[in-house]
Design a protein around this motif. Structure first.
Motif, PDB file in Angstrom:
ATOM      1  N   TRP A 353       0.770  -1.117   0.014  1.00 21.95           N
ATOM      2  CA  TRP A 353      -0.119   0.202   0.030  1.00 21.95           C
ATOM      3  C   TRP A 353       0.721   1.311  -0.158  1.00 21.95           C
ATOM      4  N   PRO A 430      -5.024   1.373   3.708  1.00 26.27           N
ATOM      5  CA  PRO A 430      -5.993   1.273   2.681  1.00 26.27           C
ATOM      6  C   PRO A 430      -7.485   2.330   2.772  1.00 26.27           C
ATOM      7  N   ALA A 431      -7.511   2.790   3.965  1.00 27.69           N
ATOM      8  CA  ALA A 431      -8.560   3.905   4.073  1.00 27.69           C
ATOM      9  C   ALA A 431      -8.119   5.299   3.084  1.00 27.69           C
ATOM     10  N   HIS A 434      -8.774   4.424  -0.428  1.00 25.98           N
ATOM     11  CA  HIS A 434     -10.020   4.327  -0.808  1.00 25.98           C
ATOM     12  C   HIS A 434     -10.800   5.670  -0.668  1.00 25.98           C
ATOM     13  N   SER A 435      -9.835   6.740  -0.402  1.00 23.90           N
ATOM     14  CA  SER A 435     -10.393   7.973  -0.270  1.00 23.90           C
ATOM     15  C   SER A 435     -10.310   8.744  -1.806  1.00 23.90           C
ATOM     16  N   ARG A 438     -13.861   6.347  -7.119  1.00 25.91           N
ATOM     17  CA  ARG A 438     -13.639   4.818  -7.436  1.00 25.91           C
ATOM     18  C   ARG A 438     -13.229   4.753  -8.857  1.00 25.91           C
ATOM     19  N   ARG A 441      -9.394   4.591  -8.823  1.00 27.33           N
ATOM     20  CA  ARG A 441      -9.022   3.413  -8.189  1.00 27.33           C
ATOM     21  C   ARG A 441      -9.143   2.079  -8.951  1.00 27.33           C
ATOM     22  N   THR A 442     -10.217   1.973  -9.731  1.00 29.12           N
ATOM     23  CA  THR A 442     -10.304   1.069 -10.760  1.00 29.12           C
ATOM     24  C   THR A 442      -9.607   1.010 -11.798  1.00 29.12           C
ATOM     25  N   LEU A 613      -8.575  -7.605  -3.706  1.00 28.71           N
ATOM     26  CA  LEU A 613      -9.177  -6.476  -4.593  1.00 28.71           C
ATOM     27  C   LEU A 613      -9.690  -6.525  -5.907  1.00 28.71           C
ATOM     28  N   GLN A 616     -12.998  -7.064  -5.143  1.00 25.99           N
ATOM     29  CA  GLN A 616     -13.812  -5.692  -4.678  1.00 25.99           C
ATOM     30  C   GLN A 616     -13.944  -4.720  -6.042  1.00 25.99           C
ATOM     31  N   TYR A 617     -13.123  -4.870  -6.934  1.00 26.49           N
ATOM     32  CA  TYR A 617     -13.079  -3.998  -8.090  1.00 26.49           C
ATOM     33  C   TYR A 617     -13.581  -4.785  -9.261  1.00 26.49           C
TER      34      TYR A 617
END
Length: 738
Positions: A353, A430-431, A434-435, A438, A441-442, A613, A616-617
């Motif tokens: 991370w 991770p938080a 995730h800010s 999306r 991130r994807t 992940l 999740q994605y």
């Protein structure tokens, strides 16, 4: 773009081996014009929508500012409505106030105060009934109760905000009442949207020198919304002039236009500065989904052709039309930062991370020829380097906030990450990740799939060529007549990037009259920017195996019997984009490339071994065509006197558009004109890259380093030619008199 070579991204093979030619692409932003083709086959053009319906509004009963208008003030209906809860005297006062301020721009000088304060009403239920009655005046007027239990009526803009000089007493005194007013405005917007066709405002976005994500983040900030309030079918990157459809939830045209002006300023069509234009407003009930488009229509200029290159270019275009090109994910898929985005995705999938966040944070520190970008890097680099040493997010955030406003405009991502670290702490990595929005991130994670697909496709072409199928290849089964056309649906998980290669070069557009030798006229043969030819847009570059609402795509491993019967062609060939739902890879060459990736990086994208992940994605996997042929391919040659002469009109040009004939129809050009260019027009399916088509056409790499080197060589040649011409004239002058 960062110094990412094609070979490092798995882009190594060609379909044919004809002789290539040198050309520069994207010398000007207007050299790379992209129009989105929506799911109905319409080529989207902001200029044409504004020309054909210049007075159109998303709200039929709205004026240019988005304020509700009616033919006449309905006094009788209002008197009846107000008479039920107000006495006759107050009803008359309200109607007189409404008449005087119905149109603030033309209100008479004797109209009086811009706030009407009614008599005290201590009964809360009665006040509620009066407010309910007054809401029929929305959005032109609003009401609020002050501290003395008096109802105040005041004129508002289209979003229910008090006009200048109309702030009632209670607006400043209660945060709770401000929240209540905000809820009322939201309710009014919902009601207006419902009246006019839906909760989403559809509009066309034309942008230059900006990528889609940056536009969305800046507009969202200007509107006070989250970026996910905007929906769109695909992202368009920075280097070009692109037009695409967007939709935003519960917004008025006037509010959006004001946000555009605040975030980007006025449009200067002759400038290379970052700018956008919006228009074509109307309401709709549904948002857009990623992949909800047929493709993109491109108009490109290939400059700096050799004077004798006509036959070479002709031959190359004929070959491209027949054989197509390898459907690689282009360099723009992997970003313009210091490292490719799939490196960030790999770090995330391996659980590293901190490494991933540091790469994201420093990705923009790339030196380019863009003066603004170089200035930004000079300001930001010391701050971020100090952060990497000291890990003091609060200090770095304070230093970034102190930079000049022009520098801060491009730092949304850096600020968001540092703010998240201040909020969640340096250990909750991770938080912090995730800010991010999306879709961003994807993008990092899907870039890994794109890289693997490039490697697999290259291995397949290298092993068996691009002419014939081989046993074990996967092909798409034909869709039965009347069945849902699932194979024409682009993968909804795919971020569609169509038009970015160079990064941030600012151009000086110097207008002058061009001249051409016409071979095939792309403007007359190409579709008008209204409706695309549906017969030619039946295929997508990427097809989804499990698209919701459609029958699953059927793929078939090719057998020797299939090859002998010629049941399939090479254009039916697909290679899987590996994901959670990808079955075993039947093509031996592609399987070999995938095994090499797993062994090298220690990450599997398929089955139960995939990291969390991936689930999740929704990295579920797709099938992507290996070869694509462009549709509606037309071209012409242009001779002109200036190396940076604009040759294409765009949606950013002055509206109504300049006469295209004065720019492009120049059949009487002198053959001795100094520069030769080619105007190339074509349509590609969704998620195919025009830069990969140009790579196949010219047999040159499309990375920034190669393009910059060629442009510098051309500039030096032009300077030498000009100097030689001057010397020749000066030396030859005396001999003319001898």
């Amino acid at each position: 773009m960062g110094a990412h070579s094609e070979h490092a991204l798995g882009i190594t093979e060609y379909v044919t081996h004809h002789t290539g030619f040198h050309a520069t692409i994207k010398t000007l932003f207007s050299d790379f014009v992209v129009h989105e083709v929506d799911s109905s086959g319409q080529v989207l053009s902001l200029r044409q929508e504004l020309e054909h319906a210049p007075q159109a509004s998303a709200f039929p009963d709205s004026d240019a500012r988005g304020r509700t208008v009616t033919a006449e003030l309905p006094l009788d209906a209002l008197r009846e409505c107000f008479g039920a809860v107000f006495d006759a005297e107050e009803t008359d006062r309200i109607l007189e106030f409404v008449q005087n301020h119905w149109n603030p721009a033309s209100a008479p000088a004797t109209a009086g105060a811009t706030i009407l304060t009614l008599t005290v009403c201590p009964d809360k239920d009665r006040r509620r009934a009066r407010h309910t009655a007054l809401r029929v005046l929305a959005p032109r007027f609003a009401s609020v109760t002050n501290s003395s239990n008096q109802i105040q009526v005041y004129p508002t803009d289209e979003d229910g905000r008090a006009l200048l000089g109309s702030d009632p007493d209670s607006i400043q005194e209660s945060a709770a009442r401000l929240r209540a007013a905000k809820r009322r405005r939201a309710c009014d917007r919902r009601e207006r949207c419902a009246r006019h066709g839906g909760s989403y405002l559809r509009f066309l976005l034309c942008k230059q020198n900006l990528d889609t994500n940056e536009v969305v983040m800046r507009l969202a900030r200007s509107l006070g919304l989250k970026p996910n309030a905007f929906t769109y079918a695909g992202t368009k990157d920075r280097r070009g002039v692109t037009t695409q459809e967007m939709r935003i939830w519960q917004c008025t045209p006037a509010r959006l236009e004001k946000a555009v002006e605040r975030a980007f300023g006025q449009v200067d069509a002759d400038s290379g500065a970052p700018q956008i234009r919006v228009g074509g407003f109307r309401c709709t009930k549904e948002p857009l989904r990623l992949g909800q488009l047929q493709g993109n229509y491109f108009r490109l200029v290939l400059r700096s052709l050799a004077p004798n290159a006509l036959e070479e270019v002709d031959s190359a275009i004929v070959s491209l039309r027949e054989h197509g090109f390898i459907n690689y994910y282009g360099l723009q898929r992997f970003g313009s930062g210091r490292v490719p985005t799939h490196h960030i995705g790999l770090a995330l999938l391996r659980g590293k991370w901190r490494e991933a966040l540091d790469l994201i944070l420093t990705a923009s520190l790339v030196e380019t020829r863009d003066e603004q970008q170089s200035l930004r890097v000079g300001y930001v680099r010391p701050i971020l380097e100090a952060y990497l040493r000291e890990r003091d997010a609060a200090r770095a955030l304070t230093q970034l906030a102190a930079l000049p406003r022009a520098v801060q405009r491009g730092l949304h991502l850096e600020k968001r990450l540092l703010q998240a670290e201040c909020q969640y702490g340096a250990r909750d990595l991770p938080a912090i990740f995730h800010s991010l929005p999306r879709n961003l991130r994807t993008l990092y994670l899907h870039a890994v799939q794109s890289y693997v697909w490039n490697e697999m496709a290259s291995e397949r072409i290298r092993a068996f060529g691009a002419k014939e199928l081989h046993p074990g290849d996967l092909v798409l089964e034909p869709v039965p007549a009347g069945a849902p056309s699932a194979h024409t649906i682009a993968d909804a998980d795919t971020i569609v990037d169509d038009d970015h290669d160079h990064d941030g070069d600012v151009d000086d557009d110097a207008p002058s009259a061009p001249a051409t030798d016409t071979v095939t006229d792309p403007e007359s043969a190409a579709p008008s920017l209204t409706h695309a030819d549906n017969a030619g847009t039946a295929s997508k570059a990427t097809v989804d195996a499990t698209t919701s609402g459609f029958a699953p795509v059927s793929v078939h491993p090719v057998t020797q019997a299939d090859i002998d019967s010629q049941r399939y062609t090479i254009f039916d060939l697909v290679v899987p984009v590996p994901g959670l739902q990808t079955e075993a890879i039947s093509c031996p060459a592609a399987a070999r490339a995938y095994r090499r990736f797993v062994e090298t990086y220690g990450v599997s994208l398929m089955g139960t071994d995939a990291p969390a992940l991936c689930k999740q994605y929704t990295m579920r996997g797709t099938y992507r065509r290996v070869l694509v042929r462009p549709e509606r391919l037309t071209y012409r040659f242009v001779r002109h006197e200036s190396p940076r002469e604009p040759l294409l009109d765009t949606d950013l040009s002055g509206l109504p558009a300049r006469d295209a004939q004065s720019i492009m129809n120049v059949n009487d050009a002198p053959v001795e004109s100094r520069f030769l260019s080619c105007v190339l027009c074509f349509q590609l399916p969704a998620s195919s890259y025009a830069t990969m088509l140009l790579r196949e056409l010219t047999k040159n790499q499309t990375d920034r380093t190669t393009q910059t080197r060629f442009m510098e060589e051309q500039a030096a040649d032009h300077a030498d030619t000009a100097a030689a011409t001057t010397t020749s004239v000066e030396a030859g002058a005396p001999s003319l008199h001898s």
